[in-house]
Structure formats: C-alpha cells, structure tokens
Design a protein around this motif. Structure first.
Motif, PDB file in Angstrom:
ATOM      1  N   ARG A  57       0.717  -1.036  -0.145  1.00 46.00           N
ATOM      2  CA  ARG A  57       0.009  -0.052   0.162  1.00 46.00           C
ATOM      3  C   ARG A  57       0.964   1.207  -0.175  1.00 46.00           C
ATOM      4  O   ARG A  57       1.887   1.324   0.873  1.00 46.00           O
ATOM      5  N   VAL A  58       0.713   2.198  -1.039  1.00 46.60           N
ATOM      6  CA  VAL A  58       1.216   3.416  -1.048  1.00 46.60           C
ATOM      7  C   VAL A  58       0.402   4.489  -1.064  1.00 46.60           C
ATOM      8  O   VAL A  58      -0.803   4.315  -1.446  1.00 46.60           O
ATOM      9  N   MET A  59       0.845   5.483  -0.318  1.00 47.62           N
ATOM     10  CA  MET A  59       0.001   6.832  -0.042  1.00 47.62           C
ATOM     11  C   MET A  59       0.852   8.048  -0.513  1.00 47.62           C
ATOM     12  O   MET A  59       1.867   8.018  -0.149  1.00 47.62           O
ATOM     13  N   MET A  60       0.258   8.787  -1.319  1.00 51.54           N
ATOM     14  CA  MET A  60       0.767  10.021  -1.777  1.00 51.54           C
ATOM     15  C   MET A  60       0.310  11.401  -1.392  1.00 51.54           C
ATOM     16  O   MET A  60      -1.077  11.262  -1.308  1.00 51.54           O
ATOM     17  N   VAL A  61       0.918  12.099  -1.129  1.00 53.04           N
ATOM     18  CA  VAL A  61       0.227  13.538  -0.550  1.00 53.04           C
ATOM     19  C   VAL A  61       0.739  14.745  -1.517  1.00 53.04           C
ATOM     20  O   VAL A  61       2.014  14.645  -2.052  1.00 53.04           O
ATOM     21  N   GLN A  62      -0.194  15.231  -2.156  1.00 56.93           N
ATOM     22  CA  GLN A  62       0.022  16.392  -3.207  1.00 56.93           C
ATOM     23  C   GLN A  62       0.388  17.659  -2.327  1.00 56.93           C
ATOM     24  O   GLN A  62      -0.014  17.595  -1.237  1.00 56.93           O
ATOM     25  N   CYS A  63       0.929  18.564  -3.055  1.00 56.09           N
ATOM     26  CA  CYS A  63       1.265  19.990  -2.503  1.00 56.09           C
ATOM     27  C   CYS A  63       1.816  20.228  -1.245  1.00 56.09           C
ATOM     28  O   CYS A  63       1.137  20.711  -0.187  1.00 56.09           O
ATOM     29  N   VAL A  64       3.036  19.195  -1.179  1.00 57.72           N
ATOM     30  CA  VAL A  64       3.865  19.402   0.067  1.00 57.72           C
ATOM     31  C   VAL A  64       4.726  20.542  -0.046  1.00 57.72           C
ATOM     32  O   VAL A  64       5.779  20.402  -0.769  1.00 57.72           O
ATOM     33  N   GLY A  65       4.253  21.456   0.583  1.00 61.84           N
ATOM     34  CA  GLY A  65       5.383  22.816   0.310  1.00 61.84           C
ATOM     35  C   GLY A  65       4.925  23.753  -0.809  1.00 61.84           C
ATOM     36  O   GLY A  65       5.349  24.740  -0.829  1.00 61.84           O
ATOM     37  N   SER A  66       4.185  23.161  -1.805  1.00 62.00           N
ATOM     38  CA  SER A  66       3.848  24.162  -2.896  1.00 62.00           C
ATOM     39  C   SER A  66       2.231  24.752  -2.438  1.00 62.00           C
ATOM     40  O   SER A  66       1.710  24.064  -1.811  1.00 62.00           O
ATOM     41  N   ARG A  67       1.988  25.880  -3.051  1.00 58.28           N
ATOM     42  CA  ARG A  67       0.865  26.399  -2.619  1.00 58.28           C
ATOM     43  C   ARG A  67       0.593  26.696  -1.154  1.00 58.28           C
ATOM     44  O   ARG A  67      -0.137  26.605  -0.538  1.00 58.28           O
ATOM     45  N   ASP A  68       1.734  26.952  -0.531  1.00 61.82           N
ATOM     46  CA  ASP A  68       1.849  27.250   0.901  1.00 61.82           C
ATOM     47  C   ASP A  68       2.527  28.523   1.297  1.00 61.82           C
ATOM     48  O   ASP A  68       3.752  28.322   0.674  1.00 61.82           O
ATOM     49  N   GLU A  69       1.892  29.472   1.597  1.00 62.36           N
ATOM     50  CA  GLU A  69       2.305  30.587   1.886  1.00 62.36           C
ATOM     51  C   GLU A  69       3.928  30.741   2.924  1.00 62.36           C
ATOM     52  O   GLU A  69       4.549  31.555   2.929  1.00 62.36           O
ATOM     53  N   ASN A  70       3.735  29.466   3.545  1.00 65.90           N
ATOM     54  CA  ASN A  70       4.829  29.333   4.639  1.00 65.90           C
ATOM     55  C   ASN A  70       6.177  28.814   3.910  1.00 65.90           C
ATOM     56  O   ASN A  70       7.390  28.848   4.337  1.00 65.90           O
ATOM     57  N   TYR A  71       5.912  27.986   2.744  1.00 69.43           N
ATOM     58  CA  TYR A  71       7.153  27.547   2.056  1.00 69.43           C
ATOM     59  C   TYR A  71       7.352  28.070   0.670  1.00 69.43           C
ATOM     60  O   TYR A  71       7.927  29.367   0.329  1.00 69.43           O
ATOM     61  N   TYR A  72       6.448  27.616  -0.459  1.00 73.80           N
ATOM     62  CA  TYR A  72       6.445  28.302  -1.572  1.00 73.80           C
ATOM     63  C   TYR A  72       5.006  28.274  -2.229  1.00 73.80           C
ATOM     64  O   TYR A  72       4.120  27.666  -2.242  1.00 73.80           O
TER      65      TYR A  72
END
Lengths: 180, 418
Positions: free
Chosen positions: B237-252
């Motif tokens: 089983r694999v889980m992926m998470v999108q938008c890690v650090g993207s579209r995030d005012e604290n990062y990018y």
C-alpha cells in the motif's frame, strides 16, 4: 517548542476515523459489474451531481458522497442509507455528469443490492404491498377531472390483474412477504 | 566583435543540453558547465518521463537529432566540436558587460578522459573508487571518487587499456569570454524536513516522489520492485500526498505544476505494472493541465484511490508500516489507512546558488527562480541583456516545455547575431 515534546500521543478521542482495512474493497467491483455502472471509477468528485440534485439539501449523504462511499468500499453505509430510496430518479445528476458516470443508475443498482440483503425501508414494502394487492399505486376514479378533459370514466386498457399476477411471481412478492 | 565568442550554458539538464546541441548545430560554440558528474540533471532520475512515458535515457538521445539512431548521438555531447563540456564544474564569477562577459570557471579534475574510456570495467574490478553511474551515462565514462583511497586505483591507472585514467588530475580555473549566457540551472526537489506534520526524515518509509522514482526504476537496486526502504520488503500500500510545500505561503506560494502528473505517473506504474500495489492519493486539487488529464483518468480507472483532503496524523506501526489518518473533505469524515510507503509530492524549489546568480547578474526573481526581464514582451526566455534562461530555472516546467524554451533561447541568440 516544549509543547512538541510534551505531546504524548495523537488526540484520538477527537476523531473517530473510518478504518479502511475494515471496509469492503470488493464493493466497488460489485457495483461496477452491474449494468450501467462501468463508469463508476471515472468519478472525480466534482460534486456536479449534488449541485444538480433537487432534493440533496435534505440528504445526510449527498450524491457525490454516496459515489465516494461506493468507491471507498463503505458497503454497509451505502446499502443501509435512506438516500438511495429517497432518490427521485429525475436523472439530472446523470445528465450533467462530466465524466459520464451514471449516478442514478448506480443508485438503482444499490437499491437492488440492498433489496437482496433485505434492506428495504418499510414504506417501500408498503408500496409493494399496494401494488401486489391492487395492481396499481393510485386507483383512478371517474371524477370531474377526467370528465372536464373529455375522457372516458375508466382508464382504457388498464389491466391491474396482469400486473398483480406478474408481481406475484417476481421478487416484489418475496420482499413483501419477507422471504428475502 | 562578440559574435565569434562562445555562449555559456549553465547546467546540463534537459534544457541546457538541448540549448548546447541546438547552438552547436547552428555553428555557434557552446560552453556547457555542469556541476555533477553526469549530464541529464533531475530527468535522469525520472525513470519514465511524461508525456511519452519513455525512459529518459532514450528520450535525451532521441531529442537531439530525430531520425538518427539514438545510441550514436549519446556520444554527441563530447564528440561535437562546437560543444565544450565541463563536468564537475561551476561558474565562479561573471564580469564584463552584456555581449562581452568574462566568466571564470572552477573546472573539476578530469580523472577519466571520456574520449578514451571504453567502459570495459577493468578499473571497477580493481578498485572501489571507480564506478559506472549507468551504462547509458553521459559522458560515456566511469566515475572516480578520490575520497575512496585504495591501492587498486593506482593499479587500475597503470593497467587501463586505453590509458584513460589520470589520478593526479587537478582542478583548474579557466577564464572564458562569452557573448551570451543561458541559465539552465534547473530545480531542486524540496526536502520537506521542516514540515514536521509529514515526518520526512524521521521514518525511512516516508519519502519524496523523486526518491520513489528511483525505487521503481528497473535499473535500480530492487530491479523496479517497489520495496520499503526500512526493510526491503515488498510494498503493498502506497499513499501519496500532493502539494507538500507548494501552494503554501509558509514555503512556496506557487503551484509546482508537474507534481500532479508526476505522482499520477507513478501511481499508474505502481498499479498497472507492478503486482498487487494499492495506491491512494491525498490531494487538494488535481492539476493535470493540458493533455495530462489522461493520466488522471487512467489512474482512476486502474483503481487508484483519490482522497480530497489532508493528512491528520502519521503513526509508525510496529512492523515498519505507517498508520495514517486522513481527513476526507468530500465525505467530511476521517479515514484511517495502514500503508507501507508514504510519498510526498514535494515542491520544486530553485537550486542552490540561484539567489547568488540573480544578484550577481542583476536579474529579476520570480519566487526565487529566474524572473523574466520584461513580462509584457512575452519573451519568457529573455531574462537580461544577452542573458537567457530556459527550463526549470524559470520555474517548474515539464520536459517538452524545457526543450521548447531552450530552442527559443537559441533562436534569440541566433537572431541577435545576424
């Protein structure tokens, strides 16, 4: 920073997650194998179906959520839900779906599966009983409306006996008698 | 005048290589500077590159000269007389005025002469200091690691049948005069160590998409079988998470643009080409722009589970698995999963040194990447006077886009020399 260190565990009391390992992963395939449901997995959860539905505002589970639940494998919740029976079958959701998911037809499949498991609401059983006994849901009476429209008093060609005979031999009878 | 001066290209990734070959084919000399020991950049780790799902090694060979045998042109980069390839090298300083730049380069020691190396493997048998990055690596040569100091290296140098090894090679400093500069410095995949909620770096089975690409690459250690980094057991089983650090005012604040297709590509490979792997993708929005929508559709049809929402908490299980609770915003419910591999679709960030480059050349910055000089002109590759940029140096981009931009930059240079 001390806050982080003091954290002894997750606040599991605050949430009651649905355990995915306990869900029925075959449910999705079961629905997909039924007529008109092949496109089930094409759903991308845009909620167009819910936007189109004239009565979803009173539903606990909205149409798009029911589709999500089917895909996730929440068989018990879907087949026990009142929503699949409340559906007006107006087909607005199906007409508008951008991914050609046959939402209304899928709900019909769900109703059939629910019926197989004997999960039919009592008011639906009541309607079945009415059909079995009278051959029709509404008895047409020779009233002024027909007269005003210049129609003959009795509905021509109405054969309630035939309907009654057919229904007796079908699952409707078994459902009403509680045989299933 | 400056027209006879070569063009400096910084970075030999997809964009830089394309620019170099296009310039060389047009009769313009190009100096291609690459920090690493192989060309190809991030794309080499992709395994399959969209939109054609080709292995990138074939992709890069193919692109340069369509219609001619790929393998032949794998060596073009060192054989083409108009290209001067500087491996293990960096740009030190840039001075002078537009059209007449003076650039000092820190050129790394050339332990192996690629034109002589036949990749026979003799040195690799003699010493651990030599290794072959890949049979298709470019330049076509083994790589020497001087820090691994053993007796075999000396012997290998003596016995090398083509005398391609020079262990006493020294780094040099070169000064070149160039007319134009093409910045093709690419991107870096953010390592989300600071996003404590995702636990990256705390647990071996929490990885990024580029790390996953390496795991599922058939040329990799496991032969393409998805395995857990913690114990090498097969992944179910694999889980992926999108938008890690993207579209995030604290990062990018920007959308990294390619991660959705990147993740879906991997999800499709895992579900369709590997046995018994179930993939879930946790997302805010799936942004499969343009024709890439087909990856999304294929993924849904092949049974990839999409959950619109965010990850609530991650708890390591005893057997190396991870228990993950996800909030499903469509159902307004929390879902609990047990997964073997947790993959973060991490933001693409400007690579190290970009800020310095922007400052020293007086360029504009676009969220840390190289900014366009005149946004109204719509010349997206023109970033300064006689300074161009292409590929992910300008911001997240896909392979075809990088190639197009590289060719646009070359076209601008050719026009300016008329």
């Amino acid at each position: 920073m001390t806050e982080m260190e003091e954290q002894s565990g997750p606040p599991t009391t605050l949430i009651d997650p649905i355990d995915m390992s306990k869900l029925d992963t075959k449910f999705r395939e079961q629905i997909k194998s039924m007529p008109n449901s092949e496109e089930l997995s094409a759903c991308f959860a845009c909620s167009t179906c819910t936007a189109a539905c004239p009565i979803a505002n009173i539903w606990q589970y909205k149409p798009h959520q029911l589709i999500r639940m089917i895909i996730l494998g929440m068989k018990e919740e879907v087949l026990s839900s009142s929503e699949i029976w409340l559906c007006l079958t107006c087909y607005q959701c199906q007409e508008r779906c951008p991914q050609k998911v046959r939402v209304t037809d899928i709900f019909f499949d769900c109703k059939n599966l629910a019926a197989e498991e004997g999960k039919v609401p009592s008011n639906i059983i009541g309607l079945g009983k009415e059909l079995l006994e009278k051959g029709q849901l509404y008895t047409v009476t020779a009233d002024w409306e027909r007269e005003d429209l210049g129609l003959e008093p009795a509905v021509p060609g109405l054969s309630v006996e035939a309907v009654k005979t057919i229904l007796k031999e079908t699952r409707t009878n078994k459902l009403v008698e509680g045989g299933e | 005048m400056s027209t006879s001066n070569p063009v400096l290209i910084i970075g030999a990734g997809v964009a830089g290589m394309t620019a170099a070959v296009e310039l060389a084919d047009s009769g313009i000399k190009a100096i291609l500077v690459e920090r690493q020991e192989t060309v190809g950049g991030n794309a080499l780790d992709l395994y399959k590159a969209f939109p054609t799902d080709d292995c990138f090694y074939c992709f890069e060979g193919n692109r340069w000269r369509p219609g001619i045998r790929k393998c032949f042109y794998r060596s073009a980069l060192i054989d083409q007389p108009n290209i001067s390839l500087k491996m293990n090298s960096e740009v030190n300083t840039i001075s002078g005025k537009p059209g007449q730049f003076t650039v000092t380069l820190k050129v790394g020691p050339q332990y192996i002469i690629p034109k002589k190396c036949t990749m026979c493997g003799l040195c690799i048998e003699k010493s651990k200091a030599f290794h072959l990055l890949s049979p298709q690596c470019q330049p076509q040569a083994v790589v020497y690691t001087p820090s691994i100091n053993d007796d075999g290296a000396k012997q290998a140098e003596e016995e090398c049948p083509t005398k391609a090894i020079r262990l006493n090679a020294q780094p040099t400093e070169e000064t070149v005069k160039v007319s134009d500069i093409i910045i093709a410095t690419g991107y870096h995949e953010m390592k989300p160590v600071n996003m404590t909620e995702y636990g990256y770096g705390k647990h071996p089975n929490i990885i990024t998409q580029l790390e996953l690409a390496k795991i599922i690459d058939p040329n990799g250690e496991s032969g393409g079988v998805p395995v857990r980094p913690s114990d090498g057991k097969p992944v179910k089983r694999v889980m992926m998470v999108q938008c890690v650090g993207s579209r995030d005012e604290n990062y990018y604040p920007y959308c990294s643009k390619i991660c959705c297709v990147f993740a879906l590509k991997h999800a499709n490979i895992l579900t369709q080409e590997r046995d018994g792997v179930q993939v879930s993708v946790v997302y805010m929005d799936i942004r499969t722009y343009d024709r890439y929508e087909r990856y999304y559709r294929t993924a849904r049809e092949s049974g990839v589970e999409f959950i619109r929402g965010r990850v609530s908490l991650i708890q390591p299980g005893e057997d190396g698995s991870l228990d993950i609770v996800v909030y499903d915003s469509l159902l307004n419910k929390y879902l609990k999963f047990s997964v073997d591999l947790f993959v973060l679709s991490s933001a693409l960030e400007p690579p190290e040194g970009t800020a310095k480059l922007i400052e020293s050349l007086g360029l504009k910055s676009a969220s840390g990447f190289i900014g366009i000089a005149d946004p109204i002109s719509e010349n997206e590759v023109v970033v300064g006077d006689h300074i161009y940029a292409c590929g992910t140096a300008l911001g997240p981009a896909e392979v075809p886009e990088s190639v197009t931009q590289a060719r646009a930059a070359v076209s601008k240079i050719i026009q300016s020399r008329k």
